[in-house]
Write a protein that holds these residues in place. Structure first.
Motif, PDB file in Angstrom:
ATOM      1  N   PRO A  80       4.057  23.534  78.240  1.00 50.69           N
ATOM      2  CA  PRO A  80       3.703  22.605  79.263  1.00 50.69           C
ATOM      3  C   PRO A  80       2.988  23.094  80.496  1.00 50.69           C
ATOM      4  CG  PRO A  80       5.998  22.256  78.708  1.00 50.69           C
ATOM      5  CD  PRO A  80       5.268  23.423  77.946  1.00 50.69           C
ATOM      6  N   LEU A  81       2.317  22.403  81.021  1.00 52.17           N
ATOM      7  CA  LEU A  81       1.328  23.093  82.298  1.00 52.17           C
ATOM      8  C   LEU A  81       2.563  23.329  83.376  1.00 52.17           C
ATOM      9  CD1 LEU A  81      -1.919  20.999  82.339  1.00 52.17           C
ATOM     10  CD2 LEU A  81      -1.292  22.999  80.750  1.00 52.17           C
ATOM     11  N   ARG A  82       2.653  24.383  83.929  1.00 52.71           N
ATOM     12  CA  ARG A  82       3.626  24.590  85.050  1.00 52.71           C
ATOM     13  C   ARG A  82       2.781  24.570  86.621  1.00 52.71           C
ATOM     14  NH1 ARG A  82       2.571  29.528  87.409  1.00 52.71           N
ATOM     15  NH2 ARG A  82       2.108  31.191  86.393  1.00 52.71           N
ATOM     16  N   LEU A  83       3.607  24.402  87.810  1.00 58.15           N
ATOM     17  CA  LEU A  83       3.069  24.471  89.008  1.00 58.15           C
ATOM     18  C   LEU A  83       2.491  25.873  89.299  1.00 58.15           C
ATOM     19  CD1 LEU A  83       5.676  22.277  90.720  1.00 58.15           C
ATOM     20  CD2 LEU A  83       3.551  21.649  89.884  1.00 58.15           C
ATOM     21  N   LEU A  84       1.846  25.907  90.197  1.00 57.02           N
ATOM     22  CA  LEU A  84       1.017  27.258  90.523  1.00 57.02           C
ATOM     23  C   LEU A  84       2.422  27.856  91.431  1.00 57.02           C
ATOM     24  CD1 LEU A  84      -2.575  26.252  91.414  1.00 57.02           C
ATOM     25  CD2 LEU A  84      -1.807  27.216  89.355  1.00 57.02           C
ATOM     26  N   LYS A  85       2.025  29.277  91.617  1.00 56.17           N
ATOM     27  CA  LYS A  85       3.180  29.983  92.547  1.00 56.17           C
ATOM     28  C   LYS A  85       2.532  30.616  93.611  1.00 56.17           C
ATOM     29  CE  LYS A  85       5.971  30.884  88.234  1.00 56.17           C
ATOM     30  NZ  LYS A  85       6.420  31.989  87.059  1.00 56.17           N
ATOM     31  N   ASP A  86       1.153  30.688  93.695  1.00 60.65           N
ATOM     32  CA  ASP A  86       0.591  31.422  94.979  1.00 60.65           C
ATOM     33  C   ASP A  86       0.627  30.446  96.106  1.00 60.65           C
ATOM     34  OD1 ASP A  86      -2.010  29.998  95.119  1.00 60.65           O
ATOM     35  OD2 ASP A  86      -2.328  30.856  92.817  1.00 60.65           O
ATOM     36  N   ASN A  87      -0.094  31.023  97.200  1.00 57.59           N
ATOM     37  CA  ASN A  87      -0.238  30.306  98.278  1.00 57.59           C
ATOM     38  C   ASN A  87      -1.507  30.199  98.837  1.00 57.59           C
ATOM     39  OD1 ASN A  87       2.739  29.974  98.937  1.00 57.59           O
ATOM     40  ND2 ASN A  87       2.850  32.531  99.374  1.00 57.59           N
ATOM     41  N   ASP A  88      -2.397  30.064  97.875  1.00 56.03           N
ATOM     42  CA  ASP A  88      -3.715  29.910  98.369  1.00 56.03           C
ATOM     43  C   ASP A  88      -4.009  28.326  98.908  1.00 56.03           C
ATOM     44  OD1 ASP A  88      -4.721  32.119  97.302  1.00 56.03           O
ATOM     45  OD2 ASP A  88      -6.062  31.419  95.756  1.00 56.03           O
TER      46      ASP A  88
END
Length: 450
Positions: A80-88
């Motif tokens: 499954p596609l997961r959420l992004l973890k960076d802060n861009d």
């Protein structure tokens, strides 16, 4: 037709990798791993240049290499596609799109358009989470190497340009326009994310700029609104023209040629180049790529072979004029994160209202390349005779401005065909050949309110 339209449920069925043998499936199981593998090779070469005392940089580089391998495995395992973890700055928007529209979808059953964009954004995440590598463009070396290989066409266009912009009667101006538009159209044969499907001979053929070739290529333009575009530009004076750019290298070089002609003939007093904010689809233009192109062209040792003194001087004169446009504000180079999300462009007004208002002041927006076309028409299985203005949606078709899409066909999506055109094409070409090989093209235009 779907009347409850949303990003994962476009007006007609979305292309998905669950359809084995489709171009979406081929992209997911073959093309994307090749792209990631090429990125891995680039990263390893960059790591090999580090000194022994650059410990942090090496550790971060190793983490990125591990992340690229993990991403490739995640795609293969259809996770499954997961959420992004960076802060861009765009992370929150991406995560909102995933949560709202693509919650629990996988790499195969989500829409191909969103998933492909998401893959590049996941690659960006690996670099964003580092310190040393944040501004690193893992595709930069490929972009420059491919541009170096276009030297013949570069020098040919540079020496032709003085003739193209000299004062001439309107009939001859139309002939110049016809040639420039086709060069601008076929220039995107060098889409590096799709070179795995094309031979070197294919690319050379599509970059050919001899008049006989251009005349022959008209037969391969399956939607041809060139005359409507000329009607628009014929009487345009000191307007604004925007390019939503696609590929760097030779393609943006010919975009600059076209922009130069617009400025020199006073059809435009301002041309705006809209770029991507992050490394995107391998070869797409970021703002830094244009001054890099200028520097390459002004370096007499950049291109292979030995150009004549006349050729080198013609190219230098051309590029210095382009630099003067940037300095004077006649050529504006800008970027916006909207061009690097996974949604169709009909969401522009809601997703980026300030960008929508800015673009609405333009007299003509030229969308370059296959991905921009896919995003314009929601990348779904439209009936092929669906009019272009219907497919782009009311927010772009009505009350906005004039839109031109220049696209060589590298994906299944197609609209705007005349009745019987598909049958005529398929009398000599397979569906995959005319839809996906890059050998056929679209010049689709919608007259706006401006």
């Amino acid at each position: 037709m779907n009347t409850n339209i949303s990003p994962n449920h476009p007006p007609y069925p979305a292309y998905r990798a669950t359809e084995k043998g489709s171009f979406a499936w081929d992209s997911t199981v073959r093309r994307w791993p090749i792209i990631i593998d090429t990125a891995l090779v680039d990263m390893q070469k960059a790591m090999d240049t580090l000194q022994n005392d650059q410990v942090t940089q090496k550790e971060e580089g190793t983490s990125i290499i591990n992340g690229l391998n993990q991403l490739k495995q995640e795609i293969a395992d259809d996770k499954p596609l997961r959420l992004l973890k960076d802060n861009d700055s765009d992370s929150e928007t991406w995560n909102q799109h995933i949560t709202t529209h693509f919650n629990n979808v996988t790499w195969f059953n989500g829409s191909w358009l969103f998933n492909e964009c998401y893959m590049y954004r996941r690659i960006r995440e690996l670099y964003s989470l580092s310190n040393y590598w944040q501004d690193y463009d893992l595709f930069n070396n490929q972009k420059i190497a491919t541009f170096r290989g276009s030297h013949g066409s570069v020098f040919d266009l540079a020496t032709k340009m003085p003739t193209m912009i000299q004062p001439m009667e309107i009939e001859k101006q139309e002939l110049v326009f016809q040639e420039l538009l086709q060069v601008c159209l076929w220039g995107n044969a060098t889409d590096l994310s799709l070179l795995t499907n094309m031979t070197e001979d294919d690319i050379k053929r599509l970059q050919a700029i001899e008049k006989e070739k251009l005349a022959e290529q008209l037969n391969y333009i399956v939607v041809n609104h060139i005359d409507q575009v000329w009607k628009k530009l014929k009487h345009l004076e000191k307007g604004r023209v925007d390019f939503i750019l696609d590929n760097s290298g030779f393609e943006v070089f010919v975009d600059l040629i076209f922009a130069d002609w617009l400025l020199q003939t006073n059809r435009a007093s301002k041309v705006v180049f809209n770029c991507k904010t992050i490394p995107w689809f391998v070869s797409d233009v970021m703002p830094k790529d244009i001054p890099i192109l200028f520097d390459c062209c002004l370096n007499p040792d950049f291109f292979p072979g030995e150009p004549t003194k006349e050729q080198q001087q013609a190219l230098e004169t051309l590029v210095k004029r382009w630099q003067s446009y940037v300095h004077s504000g006649q050529l504006v180079i800008q970027s916006h994160s909207f061009w690097c999300n996974g949604l169709a462009y009909r969401t522009l007004r809601d997703e980026a209202p300030e960008l929508y208002q800015d673009l609405a002041t333009s007299d003509l927006i030229i969308f370059k390349g296959d991905l921009n076309f896919r995003k314009l028409v929601y990348d779904c299985q439209w009936p092929v005779t669906t009019p272009f203005h219907v497919a782009i949606g009311p927010s772009l078709a009505e009350g906005f401005t004039s839109i031109l899409s220049l696209r060589t066909n590298k994906a299944d999506t197609i609209v705007g065909l005349a009745d019987g055109k598909q049958e005529k094409i398929e009398a000599t070409a397979t569906p995959n050949e005319w839809r996906c090989s890059g050998k056929y093209a679209v010049v689709a235009y919608n007259e706006g309110s401006s």
